[in-house]
Design an enzyme around this catalytic site. Structure first.
Site, PDB file in Angstrom:
ATOM      1  N   HIS A 126      -6.203   7.374 -16.321  1.00  0.00           N
ATOM      2  CA  HIS A 126      -7.298   6.441 -16.592  1.00  0.00           C
ATOM      3  C   HIS A 126      -6.994   5.537 -17.791  1.00  0.00           C
ATOM      4  O   HIS A 126      -7.388   4.367 -17.796  1.00  0.00           O
ATOM      5  CB  HIS A 126      -8.612   7.204 -16.807  1.00  0.00           C
ATOM      6  CG  HIS A 126      -9.292   7.553 -15.516  1.00  0.00           C
ATOM      7  ND1 HIS A 126     -10.173   6.707 -14.895  1.00  0.00           N
ATOM      8  CD2 HIS A 126      -9.187   8.640 -14.716  1.00  0.00           C
ATOM      9  CE1 HIS A 126     -10.602   7.256 -13.778  1.00  0.00           C
ATOM     10  NE2 HIS A 126     -10.025   8.437 -13.641  1.00  0.00           N
ATOM     11  N   ASN A 154      -2.888   0.328  -3.935  1.00  0.00           N
ATOM     12  CA  ASN A 154      -2.887  -0.780  -2.996  1.00  0.00           C
ATOM     13  C   ASN A 154      -3.167  -2.071  -3.758  1.00  0.00           C
ATOM     14  O   ASN A 154      -4.028  -2.099  -4.643  1.00  0.00           O
ATOM     15  CB  ASN A 154      -3.971  -0.549  -1.925  1.00  0.00           C
ATOM     16  CG  ASN A 154      -4.162  -1.752  -1.021  1.00  0.00           C
ATOM     17  OD1 ASN A 154      -4.969  -2.623  -1.301  1.00  0.00           O
ATOM     18  ND2 ASN A 154      -3.423  -1.791   0.061  1.00  0.00           N
ATOM     19  N   VAL A 155      -2.427  -3.116  -3.441  1.00  0.00           N
ATOM     20  CA  VAL A 155      -2.724  -4.460  -3.944  1.00  0.00           C
ATOM     21  C   VAL A 155      -2.583  -5.422  -2.767  1.00  0.00           C
ATOM     22  O   VAL A 155      -1.588  -5.392  -2.052  1.00  0.00           O
ATOM     23  CB  VAL A 155      -1.805  -4.882  -5.120  1.00  0.00           C
ATOM     24  CG1 VAL A 155      -2.298  -4.299  -6.431  1.00  0.00           C
ATOM     25  CG2 VAL A 155      -0.354  -4.470  -4.902  1.00  0.00           C
ATOM     26  N   ARG A 156      -3.594  -6.259  -2.549  1.00  0.00           N
ATOM     27  CA  ARG A 156      -3.629  -7.079  -1.339  1.00  0.00           C
ATOM     28  C   ARG A 156      -4.239  -8.456  -1.625  1.00  0.00           C
ATOM     29  O   ARG A 156      -4.953  -8.633  -2.611  1.00  0.00           O
ATOM     30  CB  ARG A 156      -4.418  -6.361  -0.238  1.00  0.00           C
ATOM     31  CG  ARG A 156      -5.839  -6.028  -0.636  1.00  0.00           C
ATOM     32  CD  ARG A 156      -6.524  -5.062   0.336  1.00  0.00           C
ATOM     33  NE  ARG A 156      -7.879  -4.751  -0.114  1.00  0.00           N
ATOM     34  CZ  ARG A 156      -8.191  -3.803  -0.978  1.00  0.00           C
ATOM     35  NH1 ARG A 156      -7.239  -3.052  -1.500  1.00  0.00           N
ATOM     36  NH2 ARG A 156      -9.439  -3.575  -1.338  1.00  0.00           N
ATOM     37  N   HIS A 191     -20.119  12.546   3.970  1.00  0.00           N
ATOM     38  CA  HIS A 191     -20.466  13.701   4.804  1.00  0.00           C
ATOM     39  C   HIS A 191     -20.183  15.026   4.101  1.00  0.00           C
ATOM     40  O   HIS A 191     -20.744  16.051   4.460  1.00  0.00           O
ATOM     41  CB  HIS A 191     -19.727  13.631   6.144  1.00  0.00           C
ATOM     42  CG  HIS A 191     -18.233  13.685   6.030  1.00  0.00           C
ATOM     43  ND1 HIS A 191     -17.505  12.708   5.384  1.00  0.00           N
ATOM     44  CD2 HIS A 191     -17.329  14.602   6.466  1.00  0.00           C
ATOM     45  CE1 HIS A 191     -16.220  13.017   5.444  1.00  0.00           C
ATOM     46  NE2 HIS A 191     -16.086  14.161   6.091  1.00  0.00           N
ATOM     47  N   HIS A 227       2.556  12.013  -1.183  1.00  0.00           N
ATOM     48  CA  HIS A 227       2.133  13.412  -1.088  1.00  0.00           C
ATOM     49  C   HIS A 227       3.255  14.308  -1.626  1.00  0.00           C
ATOM     50  O   HIS A 227       4.274  14.505  -0.954  1.00  0.00           O
ATOM     51  CB  HIS A 227       1.838  13.792   0.369  1.00  0.00           C
ATOM     52  CG  HIS A 227       0.646  13.104   0.949  1.00  0.00           C
ATOM     53  ND1 HIS A 227      -0.642  13.405   0.569  1.00  0.00           N
ATOM     54  CD2 HIS A 227       0.543  12.120   1.884  1.00  0.00           C
ATOM     55  CE1 HIS A 227      -1.492  12.646   1.249  1.00  0.00           C
ATOM     56  NE2 HIS A 227      -0.797  11.844   2.036  1.00  0.00           N
ATOM     57  N   SER A 271       0.846  -1.180   0.000  1.00  0.00           N
ATOM     58  CA  SER A 271       0.000   0.000   0.000  1.00  0.00           C
ATOM     59  C   SER A 271       0.887   1.236   0.000  1.00  0.00           C
ATOM     60  O   SER A 271       1.893   1.281   0.716  1.00  0.00           O
ATOM     61  CB  SER A 271      -0.906  -0.001   1.238  1.00  0.00           C
ATOM     62  OG  SER A 271      -1.830   1.063   1.171  1.00  0.00           O
ATOM     63  N   HIS A 326      -2.617   7.239  -4.580  1.00  0.00           N
ATOM     64  CA  HIS A 326      -2.751   6.081  -3.689  1.00  0.00           C
ATOM     65  C   HIS A 326      -2.816   4.821  -4.542  1.00  0.00           C
ATOM     66  O   HIS A 326      -3.455   4.811  -5.597  1.00  0.00           O
ATOM     67  CB  HIS A 326      -4.035   6.218  -2.861  1.00  0.00           C
ATOM     68  CG  HIS A 326      -4.511   4.918  -2.272  1.00  0.00           C
ATOM     69  ND1 HIS A 326      -5.587   4.207  -2.789  1.00  0.00           N
ATOM     70  CD2 HIS A 326      -4.056   4.191  -1.224  1.00  0.00           C
ATOM     71  CE1 HIS A 326      -5.771   3.116  -2.078  1.00  0.00           C
ATOM     72  NE2 HIS A 326      -4.861   3.073  -1.131  1.00  0.00           N
TER      73      HIS A 326
END
Length: 307
Positions: free
Chosen positions: A151, A112-114, A181, A100, A96, A110
């Site tokens: 993309h 992530n591969v899990r 929110h 910045h 992960s 960002h």
């Protein structure tokens, strides 16, 4: 869901370790500063390697972690889609990262591969396994060509597995990285998948590698294009304000953060994603027609970037 095929956790482990090393090497070449590497062990089982670059030339804070952890009881955040896995012994591994950049014209990224396995406990049961991952881009000052490039690389990585995957995973990314929110997306999206086992282990693993291998090509050309753009205090101020949205998402909604904390994970590694300087303001709105307002009107919207 195809679960009967033999799985090879060693191959996944070796791929993820190698992916982290490749990304660290490539980013060090761009930044000119080396990552701090911090290997750690987890008392309940497993360990990892957290790599952190702080106060770099290009990246103000860049963290990329590899972890391979085991536990005796699957945490709730990991078993929402798999209630049958709740309470099983489990094994999870992944890479992960969140980068910045210092220059506000370079977007935050960002990736992530899990991989998760919930172990069979009784006779007649099978291991339950799945892959998850993706990547997404969060600009402060948007450029359409950057969004299209990001993309396009994501789409091209998934194309060999079926044309339906990119639009499906783009939609899932848009829905996941959304601050309910605030009623706004975190960034311009990318791709996101979870609980992925539908192609059988070998093809799912190939899919997973395609995503991980696409990351550097998706992001580094944008960094190279924007990292020397002149900026001032105004841009840095807006960057710090928008980083607040990143913090809000990660602490309230992010499954990886919640899973890590629920599984008594290593806090320093879990919070690698946090930006170094952040600001909040009460009910602030950008000036109409400004470059800052353009982020909201032209980029933080539902859009098909590939036309």
């Amino acid at each position: 869901m195809i679960q009967s095929q033999m799985i090879n956790t060693t191959a996944v482990f070796e791929y993820l370790q190698g992916l982290q090393a490749r990304i660290v090497e490539a980013v060090e070449l761009v930044d000119g500063k080396n990552f701090l590497q911090d290997s750690w062990q987890r008392p309940e089982g497993g360990g990892g390697n957290s790599c952190m670059l702080e106060e770099g030339n290009v990246f103000e804070r860049a963290g990329i972690g590899f972890s391979h952890v085991k536990g005796s009881k699957m945490p709730p955040a990991a078993s929402v889609a798999h209630p049958e896995a709740a309470g099983r012994q489990w094994e999870a591994m992944g890479v992960s990262l969140v980068f910045h950049p210092r220059n506000p014209y370079v977007p935050t990224v960002h990736m992530n591969v899990r991989f998760f396995v919930a172990k069979a406990q009784n006779a007649g049961e099978q291991d339950i396994w799945w892959f998850g991952g993706g990547m997404d881009l969060t600009p402060y000052y948007g450029f359409e060509e950057d969004c299209v490039h990001f993309h396009r690389v994501c789409r091209d990585a998934l194309q060999p597995f079926g044309e339906h995957y990119y639009p499906k995973l783009k939609k899932e990314c848009d829905e996941y990285f959304y601050l309910k929110h605030r009623k706004e997306p975190r960034g311009i999206g990318g791709i996101f998948y979870d609980d992925f086992s539908e192609l059988g282990f070998e093809q799912c693993f190939a899919f997973h590698r395609a995503v991980g291998d696409a990351f550097l090509n998706a992001y580094l050309p944008i960094v190279q294009r924007r990292k020397d753009t002149p900026y001032g205090e105004r841009e840095r101020d807006f960057q710090a304000y928008r980083r607040g949205r990143y913090v809000e998402f990660n602490l309230i909604f992010d499954r990886g953060t919640i899973f890590g904390l629920q599984s008594n994970g290593r806090t320093e590694s879990i919070l690698l994603s946090m930006p170094p300087i952040v600001k909040w303001r009460y009910d602030w709105k950008p000036e109409t027609g400004s470059a800052e307002a353009k982020l909201y009107t032209d980029f933080l919207i539902e859009k098909n970037w590939l036309g």
